[in-house]
Design an enzyme around this catalytic site. Structure first.
Site, mmCIF file in Angstrom:
data_model
loop_
_atom_site.group_PDB
_atom_site.id
_atom_site.type_symbol
_atom_site.label_atom_id
_atom_site.label_comp_id
_atom_site.label_asym_id
_atom_site.label_seq_id
_atom_site.Cartn_x
_atom_site.Cartn_y
_atom_site.Cartn_z
ATOM 1 N N CYS A 142 38.831 50.617 109.069
ATOM 2 C CA CYS A 142 39.828 51.441 109.772
ATOM 3 C C CYS A 142 39.361 51.880 111.159
ATOM 4 O O CYS A 142 40.168 52.347 111.960
ATOM 5 C CB CYS A 142 40.197 52.662 108.929
ATOM 6 S SG CYS A 142 41.074 52.213 107.430
ATOM 7 N N HIS A 149 42.742 58.551 113.765
ATOM 8 C CA HIS A 149 43.120 57.710 112.635
ATOM 9 C C HIS A 149 43.968 58.549 111.675
ATOM 10 O O HIS A 149 43.647 59.711 111.405
ATOM 11 C CB HIS A 149 41.851 57.206 111.953
ATOM 12 C CG HIS A 149 42.113 56.358 110.761
ATOM 13 N ND1 HIS A 149 43.053 55.351 110.759
ATOM 14 C CD2 HIS A 149 41.556 56.364 109.522
ATOM 15 C CE1 HIS A 149 43.062 54.784 109.571
ATOM 16 N NE2 HIS A 149 42.183 55.374 108.800
ATOM 17 N N ASN A 172 48.568 55.446 106.174
ATOM 18 C CA ASN A 172 47.357 54.949 106.836
ATOM 19 C C ASN A 172 47.534 53.451 107.099
ATOM 20 O O ASN A 172 47.572 52.659 106.163
ATOM 21 C CB ASN A 172 46.167 55.227 105.907
ATOM 22 C CG ASN A 172 44.843 54.745 106.456
ATOM 23 O OD1 ASN A 172 44.794 53.936 107.382
ATOM 24 N ND2 ASN A 172 43.757 55.222 105.871
HETATM 25 N N1 COA Z 1 49.941 61.429 92.075
HETATM 26 C C1 COA Z 1 49.667 62.413 91.185
HETATM 27 N N2 COA Z 1 48.421 62.741 90.853
HETATM 28 C C2 COA Z 1 47.413 62.080 91.426
HETATM 29 C C3 COA Z 1 47.640 61.044 92.361
HETATM 30 C C4 COA Z 1 48.962 60.727 92.668
HETATM 31 N N3 COA Z 1 49.291 59.762 93.567
HETATM 32 N N4 COA Z 1 46.449 60.565 92.776
HETATM 33 C C5 COA Z 1 45.509 61.253 92.126
HETATM 34 N N5 COA Z 1 46.086 62.165 91.318
HETATM 35 C C6 COA Z 1 45.440 63.132 90.424
HETATM 36 C C7 COA Z 1 44.056 62.709 90.014
HETATM 37 O O1 COA Z 1 44.122 61.812 88.918
HETATM 38 C C8 COA Z 1 43.446 64.026 89.634
HETATM 39 O O2 COA Z 1 43.863 64.363 88.350
HETATM 40 P P1 COA Z 1 42.831 65.028 87.299
HETATM 41 O O3 COA Z 1 42.406 66.327 87.962
HETATM 42 O O4 COA Z 1 43.657 65.192 86.094
HETATM 43 O O5 COA Z 1 41.713 64.046 87.188
HETATM 44 C C9 COA Z 1 44.094 65.011 90.600
HETATM 45 O O6 COA Z 1 45.258 64.359 91.099
HETATM 46 C C10 COA Z 1 43.224 65.410 91.755
HETATM 47 O O7 COA Z 1 42.619 64.244 92.278
HETATM 48 P P2 COA Z 1 41.656 64.300 93.498
HETATM 49 O O8 COA Z 1 41.142 62.922 93.766
HETATM 50 O O9 COA Z 1 40.666 65.410 93.346
HETATM 51 O O10 COA Z 1 42.696 64.738 94.642
HETATM 52 P P3 COA Z 1 42.419 65.046 96.152
HETATM 53 O O11 COA Z 1 42.960 66.369 96.469
HETATM 54 O O12 COA Z 1 40.979 64.752 96.525
HETATM 55 O O13 COA Z 1 43.305 63.964 96.876
HETATM 56 C C11 COA Z 1 43.171 61.854 98.027
HETATM 57 C C12 COA Z 1 43.066 62.577 96.683
HETATM 58 C C13 COA Z 1 42.904 60.385 97.777
HETATM 59 C C14 COA Z 1 44.564 62.060 98.581
HETATM 60 C C15 COA Z 1 42.123 62.466 99.000
HETATM 61 O O14 COA Z 1 40.864 62.510 98.388
HETATM 62 C C16 COA Z 1 41.995 61.696 100.286
HETATM 63 O O15 COA Z 1 42.932 61.607 101.068
HETATM 64 N N6 COA Z 1 40.799 61.142 100.570
HETATM 65 C C17 COA Z 1 40.555 60.437 101.800
HETATM 66 C C18 COA Z 1 41.128 59.061 101.672
HETATM 67 C C19 COA Z 1 41.086 58.317 102.966
HETATM 68 O O16 COA Z 1 41.216 58.892 104.004
HETATM 69 N N7 COA Z 1 40.919 56.989 102.868
HETATM 70 C C20 COA Z 1 40.972 56.103 103.949
HETATM 71 C C21 COA Z 1 39.845 56.245 104.858
HETATM 72 S S1 COA Z 1 39.947 55.073 106.144
#
Ligand code: COA
Length: 320
Positions: free
Chosen positions: A109, A247, A277
């Protein structure tokens, strides 16, 4: 002498996929995706990456003679084929007949910032006069649509800029990387062919995989530190910067970066609500839209910044 962005263009596929569309195929909701990411919808391409990249380039070149381009660099990690590369495909669509070099660059990215700095170095070294840089990714073909924490984040799109020497433009750049010890972001290459002389091919389809919370922490840390380092070494404060074109991964990352830099979150431009993204395309799409809408004006000081797999990151301080 500096390298200036003299034109820009972008392309977004017409197919819109909303959070509600995702809720029909997996256990998720518009509420969860909106609150955790800021994303409401994304675009998915139904043709090819070359189609997107070429149309972004055509937009950027609407007032420029194609034959004046000396080099094309395409930032992507999702080319349609290894050979020919995406930049070669763009050149074919543009039908540039001069024997110019074209090549692809993969820094996940962060790719567009790495390509921008590569072009900057060529121009400052007087190797090429006018370079087309494209950032284009077709993320949809890499996604595992049973993985709700990853597939909802990404979209497809392309952006392009044309660069040449000028008395203003790119002032300073920082490129960096860290070892991804825990494979926080990965997209493995599938075996294409069984080799009769070595092991059997796995013939396994590989998907984009991510450890979201690790990437989140990395992103907040490097956006904050890289912007601070760029400002310090150019004796500027965040108040001297009109906009940050970051980004577009997650609105919460942008908000936390703004807070840690003690500035308004409005300084961080955003369009991830509509596109998600788009990897290498995120920065050039947002840049092009902000230039065309007159949000970023001539002489503005901006920082473009991206982060991603590798782990990689990069940022440039630019006077428009
Ligand atoms: N819908 C509903 N629930 C979801 C879900 C979705 N699409 N995706 C994950 N969950 C759930 C998980 O299973 C978890 O459930 P649990 O507590 O029962 O295990 C809960 O939501 C929390 O998950 P978590 O991973 O802690 O959420 P988060 O607040 O960290 O958000 C992301 C997850 C992926 C949105 C976040 O971590 C993120 O944006 N990370 C950066 C990703 C990124 O920028 N990537 C590209 C880089 S170039």
């Amino acid at each position: 002498m500096k390298t200036r962005i003299i034109a820009s263009g972008s392309y977004l596929p017409s197919k819109v996929v909303t959070n509600d569309d995702f809720a029909k195929i997996m256990d998720t909701s518009d509420e969860w995706i909106s609150q955790r990411t800021g994303i409401k919808e994304r675009r998915f391409e139904e043709d090819s990456n070359a189609h997107m990249a070429s149309y972004a380039a055509i937009k950027a070149l609407e007032n420029i003679d194609y034959e004046s381009i000396d080099c094309i660099i395409a930032a992507t990690y999702t080319p349609d084929s290894y050979i020919p590369g995406l930049a070669a495909e763009v050149r074919k669509t543009l039908n540039i007949r001069r024997p110019i070099p074209t090549f692809d660059l993969n820094a996940a990215c962060s790719g567009f910032i790495f390509a921008l700095e590569t072009a900057n170095a060529y121009i400052k070294a007087k190797i090429y006069k006018r370079i087309l840089v494209v950032g284009s990714d077709m993320n949809s073909k890499t996604l595992d649509f049973t993985d709700r924490s990853t597939s909802i984040l990404f979209g497809d799109g392309a952006g392009a800029v044309v660069l040449e020497a000028s008395d203003k433009g790119i002032i300073d750049t920082i490129l960096g990387g860290e070892i991804d010890r825990d494979s926080s972001l990965s997209l493995k290459v599938s075996d294409m062919q069984t080799n009769p002389f070595t092991k059997d091919a796995l013939n396994k389809v590989e998907y984009f995989e991510m450890n979201g919370s690790e990437v989140f922490k990395f992103a907040v840390r490097v956006v904050n530190k890289t912007i601070k380092d760029l400002l310090t070494r150019n004796k500027l404060s965040i108040d001297d910067i009109d906009y940050v074109v970051s980004h577009q991964a997650n609105q919460r990352i942008l908000n936390m970066a703004a807070r840690s830099l003690k500035t308004s979150k409005d300084k961080f431009l955003t369009n991830l609500e509509y596109y998600g993204n788009t990897s290498s395309a995120s920065v050039p799409i947002l840049l092009d839209e902000s230039l065309r809408k007159g949000i970023i004006k001539e002489n503005a000081k901006i920082i473009v910044i991206a982060f991603g797999g590798g782990l990689s990151y990069g940022a440039s301080l630019i006077e428009i």
